[in-house]
Design a protein around this motif. Sequence first.
Motif, PDB file in Angstrom:
ATOM      1  N   PHE A  84    -104.083 -30.698 -50.695  1.00  0.00           N
ATOM      2  CA  PHE A  84    -104.611 -32.219 -49.898  1.00  0.00           C
ATOM      3  C   PHE A  84    -105.870 -32.593 -50.569  1.00  0.00           C
ATOM      4  O   PHE A  84    -106.562 -33.582 -51.339  1.00  0.00           O
ATOM      5  N   ALA A  85    -107.014 -31.527 -51.072  1.00  0.00           N
ATOM      6  CA  ALA A  85    -108.356 -31.579 -51.505  1.00  0.00           C
ATOM      7  C   ALA A  85    -107.961 -32.266 -52.599  1.00  0.00           C
ATOM      8  O   ALA A  85    -108.637 -33.026 -53.289  1.00  0.00           O
ATOM      9  N   SER A  86    -106.622 -31.630 -53.940  1.00  0.00           N
ATOM     10  CA  SER A  86    -106.356 -32.225 -55.064  1.00  0.00           C
ATOM     11  C   SER A  86    -105.694 -33.177 -55.171  1.00  0.00           C
ATOM     12  O   SER A  86    -105.847 -34.724 -55.673  1.00  0.00           O
ATOM     13  N   ARG A  87    -104.950 -33.895 -54.046  1.00  0.00           N
ATOM     14  CA  ARG A  87    -104.416 -34.888 -53.571  1.00  0.00           C
ATOM     15  C   ARG A  87    -105.197 -36.203 -53.294  1.00  0.00           C
ATOM     16  O   ARG A  87    -105.142 -37.185 -53.967  1.00  0.00           O
ATOM     17  N   LEU A  88    -106.521 -35.688 -52.873  1.00  0.00           N
ATOM     18  CA  LEU A  88    -107.121 -36.661 -52.338  1.00  0.00           C
ATOM     19  C   LEU A  88    -108.122 -36.780 -53.777  1.00  0.00           C
ATOM     20  O   LEU A  88    -108.686 -37.983 -53.838  1.00  0.00           O
ATOM     21  N   ALA A  89    -108.327 -36.736 -54.595  1.00  0.00           N
ATOM     22  CA  ALA A  89    -109.178 -36.627 -55.689  1.00  0.00           C
ATOM     23  C   ALA A  89    -108.447 -37.217 -56.707  1.00  0.00           C
ATOM     24  O   ALA A  89    -109.130 -38.217 -56.466  1.00  0.00           O
ATOM     25  N   HIS A  90    -107.566 -36.666 -56.886  1.00  0.00           N
ATOM     26  CA  HIS A  90    -106.628 -38.083 -57.320  1.00  0.00           C
ATOM     27  C   HIS A  90    -106.062 -38.926 -56.802  1.00  0.00           C
ATOM     28  O   HIS A  90    -106.204 -40.419 -58.065  1.00  0.00           O
ATOM     29  N   ALA A  91    -106.526 -39.208 -55.853  1.00  0.00           N
ATOM     30  CA  ALA A  91    -106.103 -41.005 -54.913  1.00  0.00           C
ATOM     31  C   ALA A  91    -107.734 -42.282 -55.285  1.00  0.00           C
ATOM     32  O   ALA A  91    -106.998 -43.148 -56.183  1.00  0.00           O
ATOM     33  N   HIS A  92    -108.338 -40.924 -55.592  1.00  0.00           N
ATOM     34  CA  HIS A  92    -109.596 -41.735 -55.897  1.00  0.00           C
ATOM     35  C   HIS A  92    -110.051 -41.853 -57.443  1.00  0.00           C
ATOM     36  O   HIS A  92    -110.186 -42.849 -57.636  1.00  0.00           O
TER      37      HIS A  92
END
Length: 211
Positions: A84-92
Motif C-alpha cells: 500500500f505504501a508504494s501504491r500510495l506514492a505512485h498515485a501521487h
Amino acid sequence: MLVVAKAPVAGLAKTRLARDVGFERAAELAAASLLDTLRASAEAVGVASCHLALTGDLRAAARSDDLASALAGWTVHKQRGPDFASRLAHAHLSMPADRAVVQIGMDTPQLCAADLVSAGDLTGEHDAVLGPALDGGWWVLAMRDPGRSAGLATVPMSSPTTYDDTWRALEHAGLRVGPTSELRDVDTVEDAEAVAHQAPDTEFARAWRDR
C-alpha cells in the motif's frame, strides 16, 4: 483531488468490520463510504479535477452501478506497487505536477467538501498538510507538489504510528509539514456507530441504520 481506494468487494473490503457484521454487509458499508467520499470530492473541486487510484474490480463491487454513476467524469487510475505504501506514492506521482493535490482514502464518510478545501488551502503555507486520524493514522495528505511524495513508499502503513512516521518521512524529504483537523476512520463497529451518529445524512449512515 485524489482518492485512493479499494473496490468494495465482499471478502476484500473492510475486513476488520466484517468480523462483526459479515462480508456482504461490510462491502455494502464500504460502498456507501466510498460514495460519500466521491460526492465530497466532487463538491470540493468539480469532477474534472477528481482522480481515483483504484485497486480491485468495481464490476464485482457492492453498489457497482451507483459507483459507476458517481465516477462519471472522473479520471481513474489503476494502483501500482507491491504494497500500500508504494501504491500510495505512485498515485501521487501520477498526478499533474503543476497543481496541489489533496489525497484521501475511503474510510471517513463524514468528511465534507469544506474539510478538503481547507486542507488544500493550507498548502499555501506548507509543502505538505497531514490530517490525523484517531487511530494513529491519517485521513488526508495535501501536497503542494505531488512529485515530492516518493518518501511515502517507505512509511509503515496501518500502524498506530503511521501519522508520526509519515510526518517524519515528509520532513526528511525536506518538506515543511503542517497539520489540519482530526477525523475518525471507520474500522470497527464502534467507529461505524460514532461516524453514523456524527453524519446522519450520509450514504454511510443510511446504510448503517438499515442493518
